[in-house]
Every structure is written in C-alpha cells, then in structure tokens.
Write an enzyme that holds these catalytic residues in place. Structure first.
Site, short mmCIF file in Angstrom:
data_model
loop_
_atom_site.label_atom_id
_atom_site.label_comp_id
_atom_site.label_asym_id
_atom_site.label_seq_id
_atom_site.Cartn_x
_atom_site.Cartn_y
_atom_site.Cartn_z
N ASN A 49 43.93 41.32 46.13
CA ASN A 49 42.91 41.21 45.07
C ASN A 49 42.58 42.64 44.64
O ASN A 49 41.86 43.35 45.32
CB ASN A 49 41.68 40.49 45.64
CG ASN A 49 40.54 40.46 44.65
OD1 ASN A 49 40.70 40.79 43.47
ND2 ASN A 49 39.36 40.08 45.12
N LYS A 54 40.75 43.57 42.24
CA LYS A 54 39.40 43.67 41.65
C LYS A 54 39.49 44.46 40.33
O LYS A 54 40.47 44.32 39.60
CB LYS A 54 38.43 44.28 42.65
CG LYS A 54 38.50 43.54 44.00
CD LYS A 54 37.40 43.88 44.94
CE LYS A 54 37.55 43.05 46.20
NZ LYS A 54 36.48 43.23 47.16
N HIS A 97 34.92 34.02 44.23
CA HIS A 97 34.82 35.24 45.04
C HIS A 97 33.35 35.62 45.15
O HIS A 97 32.59 35.42 44.20
CB HIS A 97 35.64 36.37 44.40
CG HIS A 97 35.75 37.55 45.30
ND1 HIS A 97 34.75 38.48 45.40
CD2 HIS A 97 36.72 37.92 46.17
CE1 HIS A 97 35.11 39.39 46.31
NE2 HIS A 97 36.30 39.07 46.78
N GLU A 134 31.89 38.33 44.89
CA GLU A 134 31.43 39.24 43.82
C GLU A 134 31.12 38.44 42.55
O GLU A 134 30.20 38.77 41.81
CB GLU A 134 32.48 40.34 43.57
CG GLU A 134 32.44 41.38 44.69
CD GLU A 134 33.77 42.04 45.00
OE1 GLU A 134 34.68 42.03 44.15
OE2 GLU A 134 33.90 42.57 46.13
N GLU A 190 35.65 34.34 53.58
CA GLU A 190 35.32 35.75 53.44
C GLU A 190 33.85 35.99 53.77
O GLU A 190 32.98 35.80 52.90
CB GLU A 190 35.58 36.22 52.00
CG GLU A 190 37.02 36.04 51.57
CD GLU A 190 37.41 37.08 50.52
OE1 GLU A 190 38.39 37.79 50.76
OE2 GLU A 190 36.73 37.19 49.49
N GLY A 216 34.60 44.94 51.78
CA GLY A 216 34.47 46.30 51.28
C GLY A 216 33.55 47.18 52.13
O GLY A 216 33.17 48.27 51.71
N SER A 240 37.73 43.41 54.69
CA SER A 240 38.15 44.65 55.36
C SER A 240 39.40 44.50 56.24
O SER A 240 39.49 45.09 57.32
CB SER A 240 37.00 45.23 56.17
OG SER A 240 35.93 45.59 55.32
#
Ligand code: PGA
Length: 256
Positions: free
Chosen positions: A9, A11, A96, A98, A168, A174, A214
């Site tokens: 991904n 991003k 996701h 985000e 996740e 991150g 991560s």
C-alpha cells in the site's frame, strides 16, 4: 491451503508514473520466481495506469487504494469501480484506518463500497482494526466483532469468499510498533471464529486474513509463520523494492 498475499500500500507516495515505474522495474526481476505468493501493488490513482502497463506479463497484480460505491454520476472527485475494472485493476483496498479516521468513512459506507466492488468483480482487501485506547481498555475483540458485523453486513457466503481481510491494529500502523505474532494470531483466530459463526467452517478456513502494521523485513517471517496469518498489507516498507522483496520472500518461506 491458503496462499499468502502481500499487498504494497503505497498510500500517497510514488504517485508520479516515473517513480512508480522505476520501483516496479526494480521489483519485477526480484520476485519473478515467487509463484506461491500473490503480490498486489496499490499505488495512488495517478500511477495506476502506468503501474498496470509496467507489471503486464509479470506476477504482480494491481489494486486501488479506494473507490466510491456508485458506478457513475455527479460525485465530483470520486472514482468508480467500473473505471478501475476497465483499467485492469484487480484489487481494491477498502476501509483502511486512514480512510476511516482521517476521512470519516463509516462501517456503513465501507459496506456499500464492498458490495459494489464485488458486483464489479474487483477483489476487495478490507481492513479492520482497533485503536490503542480500545486495546488498552481490553475491548479489542468487541471492536473487531462490531466492525466485522457492520462492514460485512448482508454479504452472502460466496461474496465473502472473494474478500481478503486485513487485520490492522491502528496503533501499529506507521508507528514502528508491531503487534507480536501472538497478539496478531489471537485476533486472526477470533476473526475466523466470527466467520465460522455466520458462514460456516469451510468459508472461515478458505478466507485469507492478512496482518498489517509496521511489517518489516526483520519481523515479517515470525508473523507470517503463524498458522492463521496469510501474508500482510505493507505500507512504509513497500516503498523500497529491496525491503518489499524481502517481505515477499518471508511470505514464500512461511509456506515451507
Ligand atoms: P505500515 O502501514 O506498514 O507503514 O505500518 C500499513 C498499512 O497502513 O497498511
């Protein structure tokens, strides 16, 4: 047997065609012999076309990072599943964290997107995961169950079997903080139990559940070695061909 799937991904990175092509040209020869792992790269929309062109005839597949749930119409700035499919995009990441946290996407919206993605023959990678406060309050399973029920609401068994779930934990995305393989495995088993309750054991055993948060070359193997973890969704470490290759290699080795 479930083949592992590794998603890169990107991003909002490598969105210029030249950057995407450069990275893919490095990656393709590194992974060309890795036939047991499904490899999906999800670049920004602006690099989708050049990515699809570049990976043609390789074992790399392409995904979008988002889409809207309508097929066409007055939805300024949105991208339809029909467009993605026609472009040659096979996968789409939905829900996701985000998208959920920064862009306020609700479970209900993700459920709508999921249904249209399936209708358009895209393969959805659907993310679920808990916040740090929820984990610390001992509410992880309750949060996951709730997200699962709402995100996958009214899906038929045949539809759910075309979905890839990405667990996740949001506190691991991150941040450099990875869930331990045991923490991840515990939730993957829990998700399979949720699937079993509604869709039966067969479906639960065939669905692939990736871990994300991560993942790095140094921790990938111990995570992928867990029985219920079928590869990973990788953000930061998917931006360099060498680290992504090492993670894909770890997934390949976890089969043996
Ligand atoms: P990360 O991102 O690997 O950079 O933690 C994972 C993800 O957001 O899918």
């Amino acid at each position: 047997m479930r083949n592992p799937i590794i998603g890169g991904n990107w991003k909002m990175n490598k969105g210029t065609p030249s950057e995407a092509i450069k990275m893919l040209k490095e990656l393709i020869p590194l992974v060309e012999k890795m036939k047991s792992v499904d490899i999906v790269i999800a670049p920004p929309f602006t690099a989708l076309f050049s990515t699809i062109q570049t990976v043609k005839n390789s074992n790399i597949m392409v995904g979008a990072q988002n889409m809207y749930y309508e097929e066409k119409g007055a939805f300024t700035g949105e991208v339809s599943p029909i467009f993605l499919n026609d472009l040659g995009c096979e996968y789409v990441i939905l829900g996701h964290s985000e998208r959920r946290d920064i862009f306020n996407e609700s479970d209900d919206l993700i459920n709508k997107k999921l249904k249209t993605a399936l209708k358009s023959d895209l393969k959805p990678i659907v993310c679920i995961g808990e916040h740090l406060e929820e984990r610390e309050a001992g509410r992880t399973k309750e949060v996951i169950e709730n997200q699962f029920n709402l995100t996958f609401k009214d899906l038929k068994s045949e539809e759910l079997s075309r979905v890839i779930i990405a667990y996740e934990p949001i506190w691991a995305i991150g941040t450099g903080k990875t869930a331990t393989p045991e923490q991840a495995e515990e939730i993957h088993i829990f998700i399979r139990e949720l699937i079993t309750k509604i869709y039966g054991k067969n479906t639960a055993q065939t669905i692939r559940i990736q871990y994300g948060g991560s993942i790095k070359p140094t921790n990938a193997k111990e995570i992928f070695d867990k029985e219920n973890i079928d590869g990973g969704l990788v953000g930061g470490a998917s931006l360099q061909s060498k680290s992504l290759y090492e993670i894909i290699k770890a997934a390949e080795e976890s089969i043996n």
